[in-house]
Every structure is written in C-alpha cells, then in structure tokens.
Design an enzyme around this catalytic site. Structure first.
Site, PDB file in Angstrom:
ATOM      1  CD  GLN A  52       4.791  -7.805  -0.091  1.00  0.00           C
ATOM      2  OE1 GLN A  52       4.924  -7.255   1.001  1.00  0.00           O
ATOM      3  NE2 GLN A  52       5.304  -8.990  -0.358  1.00  0.00           N
ATOM      4  CG  ASP A  93       6.035  -5.881 -13.185  1.00  0.00           C
ATOM      5  OD1 ASP A  93       6.269  -5.995 -11.972  1.00  0.00           O
ATOM      6  OD2 ASP A  93       4.892  -5.611 -13.637  1.00  0.00           O
ATOM      7  CG  HIS A 130       9.414  -4.308  -8.082  1.00  0.00           C
ATOM      8  ND1 HIS A 130       8.370  -4.294  -8.983  1.00  0.00           N
ATOM      9  CD2 HIS A 130       8.879  -4.700  -6.901  1.00  0.00           C
ATOM     10  CE1 HIS A 130       7.241  -4.663  -8.364  1.00  0.00           C
ATOM     11  NE2 HIS A 130       7.533  -4.911  -7.097  1.00  0.00           N
ATOM     12  CG  HIS A 186       8.147  -9.610  -5.770  1.00  0.00           C
ATOM     13  ND1 HIS A 186       7.179  -9.976  -4.861  1.00  0.00           N
ATOM     14  CD2 HIS A 186       7.794  -8.394  -6.227  1.00  0.00           C
ATOM     15  CE1 HIS A 186       6.264  -9.023  -4.786  1.00  0.00           C
ATOM     16  NE2 HIS A 186       6.624  -8.039  -5.601  1.00  0.00           N
TER      17      HIS A 186
END
Ligand code: AMP
Length: 116
Positions: free
Chosen positions: A95, A32, A103, A101
C-alpha cells in the site's frame, strides 16, 4: 498540524487530472496510472476518513458494499464481468496511498496467480 490531502482527494477535487470512469456522491473511479492488467481501475470513496479496508469495513460497511457494487459494474462494462478485487493493506503489502481504494483488475489475468 493539518495533514495534506491524499493524491486521491486531489483527484476528487480536480486538482490533478485522472481518467475518470465513474463518479457518484460517495465514490470516484479512475484508471490506474501504472496499470498491472489490461483493465486496472481504482475505486475510491470520496471521504479520506478511512486509510484501509479494515477501517472502512468497521466504520462504514455500506460504503464498502458500494465499492464492491461499483467494481462489479465497472467489470461488467470494461472486463466482461469477471475481475480481481485487491485492497492492499499496509506498507509491507504494497500500500502506498493511505486513502482506502480497491484495485479492480481484469482482462486476461492468469489463473492461479495472486500478484498483480
Ligand atoms: P496502493 O499501492 O494499493 O496504495 O495503490 C496506489 C495506486 O495508485 C498505484 O497502483 C498507483 O499506480 C496509483 N496511482 C498513484 N497516483 C495515481 C494517479 N495520479 N492517477 C491514477 N493512479 C495513481
């Protein structure tokens, strides 16, 4: 009107750079850009068909299982095997990218907290 590709599709297509840590035919994983934990990796299906985890679970449960398995493998490699798995679902839940996706957060997380 054609929707423009998500930022994650652009990473899959190598249009924008990312620190990619895993890739298969179905899934890509990269760090990230704004980490919230010592280890913060996003696991993303290459298909942009599913906006969130609910859609993914209904439409392709095997792909969701693959994401969980990839998350575990990455946690084994980078976070001692233990991790927090978050799917933000909806704007009010934080979001921002509507291409599903996971995390994967790990490394020195506090006990009893749910926030990133
Ligand atoms: P969410 O808020 O659950 O939709 O998560 C989107 C995540 O994508 C955020 O944690 C962002 O920091 C991350 N992000 C956005 N752009 C990039 C990028 N180019 N490379 C890596 N991570 C990104």
């Amino acid at each position: 009107m054609t929707e423009s590709p998500s930022i994650f599709t652009r990473i899959v297509d190598r249009e924008i750079p990312a620190d990619i840590v895993f890739e298969s035919d179905d899934v890509i994983a990269f760090r990230d850009i704004a980490p919230k934990a010592p280890v913060h990796i996003l696991v993303v299906p290459k298909t942009a068909e599913y906006a969130n985890v609910t859609e993914l679970a209904a439409g392709d449960p095997a792909l969701l299982a693959t994401i969980v398995s990839v998350a575990q493998n990455l946690a084994d490699e980078y976070a001692g095997g233990e991790y927090r798995l978050i799917f933000n679902t909806g704007q009010a839940a934080g979001q921002t990218v509507f291409h599903v996706h996971a995390h994967v957060l790990g490394g020195g997380l506090e006990e009893g907290t749910l926030a990133q």
